[in-house]
Structures are given as C-alpha cells and as structure tokens.
Enzyme design. Structure first.
Site, mmCIF file in Angstrom:
data_model
loop_
_atom_site.group_PDB
_atom_site.id
_atom_site.type_symbol
_atom_site.label_atom_id
_atom_site.label_comp_id
_atom_site.label_asym_id
_atom_site.label_seq_id
_atom_site.Cartn_x
_atom_site.Cartn_y
_atom_site.Cartn_z
ATOM 1 N N PRO A 192 0.820 -1.221 0.000
ATOM 2 C CA PRO A 192 0.000 0.000 0.000
ATOM 3 C C PRO A 192 0.856 1.273 0.000
ATOM 4 C CG PRO A 192 -0.887 -1.592 1.561
ATOM 5 C CD PRO A 192 0.384 -2.182 1.040
ATOM 6 N N GLU A 237 4.288 -2.981 -13.565
ATOM 7 C CA GLU A 237 5.626 -3.368 -14.058
ATOM 8 C C GLU A 237 6.500 -2.141 -14.293
ATOM 9 O OE1 GLU A 237 6.865 -6.217 -14.295
ATOM 10 O OE2 GLU A 237 5.199 -7.634 -14.392
#
Ligand code: TGC
Ligand code: FAD
Length: 395
Positions: free
Chosen positions: A145, A374
């Site tokens: 998070p 990514e």
C-alpha cells in the site's frame, strides 16, 4: 504499385514483418490465435463487464496444455521455447485481452521465473511442474500500500523464529492473488530483501479481492495479508538477496509486455479499419476522409515500429544480450503508443467506441493499468534518462 516479385500487401503487416519470423514462431502464433479465437474472444467482453472469469482454473489448464505457462523456461515441465516465441504468444494473448496476458505473465515470468532462477531444487520440483501445467496458480507480491514505484521501501517483514520464518505485512494490487495456490512474497529481513515461497493455504495468509476496478476487469487483482504466517526455513528463495532479485523477475514480465501491448494495438487498429470501411457518413465510407486516413496511417506506423522493436529485443534476448535498460525502452514506447492507438481508434468508432460490443475501449482502459504496472511510464522514462546521462533521478 506492385512489382512482379513483391508479395501482396497485408493491411495489418504493411511493413512485412512476417518475413522476419521463423516457421516455429508462426506456428506458436497460429496455436495461440486459435485458442484465443475459440476459448476467449467470444466471452471476454462479458468477463470484463461482470468482472469475473468463470472457471479460470480450467482456462489456466488449457494455457498450460499449450505450453504457454513458463514457456521460455527450461526443465521441470516447462516448454523451453525461445524468448521471441514467448513474446509472440504474449502479443496474441493481449490481442484478446490484457487480463489474459497478465495471467500468463504473472504465472510464467514472475512466479515461476522467481522459483526457476532463485529457488532450491526442492522448490522447483514441488512447484514448477504443476504451475507449467496450469494445475497450480502463482502470484508475485512486491507492491505494498505504501510502496509501489519504490519497492525498496517495503515494510513486509520476515523474522527468524528458531528454524522457521514468520512473515507479517500486506501486499497490494497483486494479480492472481485470490486464485493463487502459491505466492512469491518479497520481504525485509535482517539480511536485506529476500523472497519466500508461500503456500496460500498457510494459516495467517489471506488474499481479499480488490473490487471497483475500471481497468483489467477480466483479471483477478488482490491484496495479500500476511498475519504471522509461519513457514519452514526451506521457504526462502536461497539464491535471491537484495532488491535485484525481484527486479530481475520484472525484466522478464516487462519483456512480455513490450510484445503484448502491440497485440492490444493490433486489435484496435483492425477494428478501426473494418469499422471505418463500413460506416458511411456524408454519402461515403468514413475511411475515405483524409482525416481518417491520417489516423489509420499513424496507427499502422506506430504499430509496425512497436512490433519491430519487440522483435529486435526478442532477438537480443535469445542471444542473451538484452539489457534491462533496453527492456525499459521497449515498455515505455510500446505501452504508450498502444494506448495512443487505442484512444485514436476509439474516436474513429464514434459513439460505438464507448461500447463493449467492440474491443477498443476495453483495450484502452486495460492499457491504463499496463502503463502503470511493471514500472510506471515515469519510472521507465527515468531508467532511460539514467542510461543516457549516468545520473539517477529517482530520488
Ligand atoms: P537501485 O538502487 O537502482 O537497484 C537496486 C538493486 O537492483 C538492481 N537492479 C536491477 N536488477 C535487475 N534488473 C533490473 N531492472 C534492475 N534495476 C535495478 C541494481 O543493480 C541494484 O543491485 P545491487 O546488487 O547493487 O543491490 O534501486 P532503486 O531503489 O533506486 O529503484 C530503481 C527503480 C525505480 C528502477 C526500481 O525500483 C523499479 O523498477 N521500480 C518500479 C517497481 C515496479 O516495477 N514494480 C512492479 C511490481 S510487479 C507488477 O507490477 C506485476 S503486474 C503483472 C501483470 O499483471 O502482468
Ligand atoms: P506510486 O509509486 O505511488 O506512483 C504514483 C505516481 O507517482 C506515478 O505516476 C509514478 O510514476 C509517480 N512517481 C513515483 N515516484 C516518482 C519519481 N521518483 N519521479 C517521478 N514520478 C514518480 N504489483 C505486484 O507486486 N504484483 C502484481 O501482480 C501487480 N499486479 C498489478 C495489477 C494491476 C491491475 C495494477 C494496476 C497494479 C499491479 N501491481 C502489481 C502494482 C504496480 O506494480 C504498481 O501499481 C506500480 O508499480 C506503481 O506503484 P503505485 O501504484 O504505488 O504508484
């Protein structure tokens, strides 16, 4: 316009890139295209709309039976194909939906690759054959998070208790998380960042689904909660130490995205071409207007350049000469351009461009995730900037 020896023009391969592919590569392409046409394309808009892939485990087994899971890895049940063949498969999968390519990327390039590259022989024997067959599903937990672009700041921690490891923390935005049998989880230890092979049935492990996504809806995205998960000493990946471990896995998945993004672009281009040839306004096909042809020409140009770049990087990878900075160059260009192609295609379909009856807006919203995961477009820009200047500008 043709000379006697020139082959007929293929509208979706104007640059003639097909002539650069081997027979094996074309066979892989045909096999994946066939699977997508029968098993995915007729249903994927419904999966996207409902946010669920019914019987995703059966789909994983079908992908496994074609050798698509961990397909560029050698041994332990993996197909041992080339990097370029893997890239071509990613392109075809993402022409159906980025979520399908994500399933395959995370399984093969992240979870399986981590075990294949950094695992013990026992870990490989236990997990790689069922994962290659699609009988076991894997996920890869790096992001947290409060730790996304800067994974080195992760807080998930693994501590020793006798011979055991005990893991506490949370991972966020994890593809395949809720359906996974095994999670490769990266955590801080007294010796820096290490990777752990975590069976998801372990007490203290849970993977709640992340809901309300408007992108990659035909893909499972989850949080991973690790609440005192106790693992044997053998659960650590013995050969990965430091942030370089997970980042090496990312190079593999990013390479697949370089190709995959062009699949979404091809689907959008093909749809826009067909649509504007059929659709008439002011008494003629919309494709007959110069402004439309400008859009089509720009789209096919960027698509051709993107596929050529992907193929070039594939050839470098197969020659073991591909550098991470070059993968960043490819991901940065191809995702950005694929998104632009999809946005342009959306305008060309008019109001129909916002409907799931056509694949364009689905690809477009999916690529918003692909642009971020990514490594965001900004991170890859900074990697390229560092390669050019030698100056890291991340912090
Ligand atoms: P930095 O100090 O530069 O490097 C730390 C260590 O890592 C090494 N390294 C790499 N190794 C292999 N491949 C690469 N691409 C590497 N980049 C760096 C580096 O040599 C160093 O090694 P050592 O031995 O000296 O310790 O690290 P930094 O903290 O400054 O960060 C650099 C940065 C920003 C480029 C990196 O952290 C980064 O790439 N951030 C983006 C994070 C990211 O991409 N997360 C993706 C999570 S997984 C995911 O999104 C899956 S979605 C899948 C799907 O559904 O398809
Ligand atoms: P942040 O890092 O908070 O970035 C917010 C913004 O700030 C971005 O625009 C970013 O580029 C910018 N920014 C940050 N730092 C800088 C800087 N130094 N300079 C300039 N700009 C900066 N992760 C996994 O580990 N496993 C998975 O399977 C996985 N699957 C995912 C699936 C989906 C659908 C999505 C959306 C994400 C997934 N991710 C996964 C997470 C993904 O990798 C992260 O979202 C991504 O790395 C960005 O992190 P963040 O969202 O925390 O954004």
């Amino acid at each position: 316009m043709t000379t006697t020896h020139a082959p007929a023009l293929d509208t979706l391969d104007l640059a003639g890139i097909d002539t650069l592919l081997t027979t094996d590569e074309k066979d892989v392409r045909a096999a994946v295209r066939q699977l997508c046409a029968t098993r995915v394309d007729p249903h994927v808009a419904d999966w996207f709309e409902s946010g669920e892939i019914p019987d995703v485990r059966a789909l994983a087994k079908e992908l496994g039976s074609l050798g698509l899971l961990g397909m560029h890895l050698e041994g332990h049940g993996c197909a041992g194909m080339t990097a370029t063949e893997y890239g071509i498969a990613c392109l075809e999968l993402e022409a159906s939906d980025s979520g399908l390519r994500s399933l395959v990327s995370v399984q093969g390039s992240l979870a399986m690759f981590a075990i294949h590259r950094f695992g013990s022989e026992e870990q490989k024997q236990e997990w790689l054959p069922p994962m290659a067959a699609g009988e076991a599903i894997g996920c890869f937990g790096l992001t947290e998070p409060d730790s996304g672009s800067d994974p080195g700041s992760m807080r998930t921690r693994a501590r020793r208790e006798g011979d055991d490891w005990v893991l506490d923390g949370r991972k966020m935005w994890i593809t395949n998380g809720s359906i996974a049998d095994v999670a490769v989880v990266w955590a801080q230890t007294d010796d820096g960042i290490r990777g752990f092979v975590v069976p998801t049935a372990s007490p203290g492990f849970s993977a709640p689904l992340i809901r309300h996504k408007l992108s990659l809806r035909a893909s499972v995205t989850s949080e991973l909660v690790l609440d005192g998960v106790r693992l044997p000493g053998s659960a650590v990946l013995p050969h990965a130490s430091g942030l370089g471990g997970p980042l090496s896995c990312l190079n593999e998945a990013r390479f697949g995205i370089v190709w995959g993004a062009m699949g979404a672009a091809r689907s959008a281009l093909e749809t826009a071409l067909d649509y504007t040839m059929d659709r008439e306004q002011f008494g003629r096909p919309v494709a007959g207007f110069q402004l439309t042809q400008q859009k089509l020409a720009d789209m096919v140009l960027e698509y051709s350049k993107g596929v050529l770049l992907a193929l070039h990087l594939g050839r470098l990878k197969d020659a073991h000469a591909l550098r991470p900075e070059q993968v960043s160059l490819g991901k940065l260009n191809n995702v950005r351009e694929a998104l632009e192609i999809c946005r342009t295609a959306r305008t060309m379909l008019g109001a129909n461009g916002i409907s799931l009856e056509y694949p364009v807006i689905r690809h477009m919203t999916n690529l918003e995730s692909v642009l971020t995961y990514e490594g965001t477009v900004e991170m890859h820009t900074l990697v390229v900037g560092q390669a050019l200047t030698g100056i890291p500008a991340f912090r």
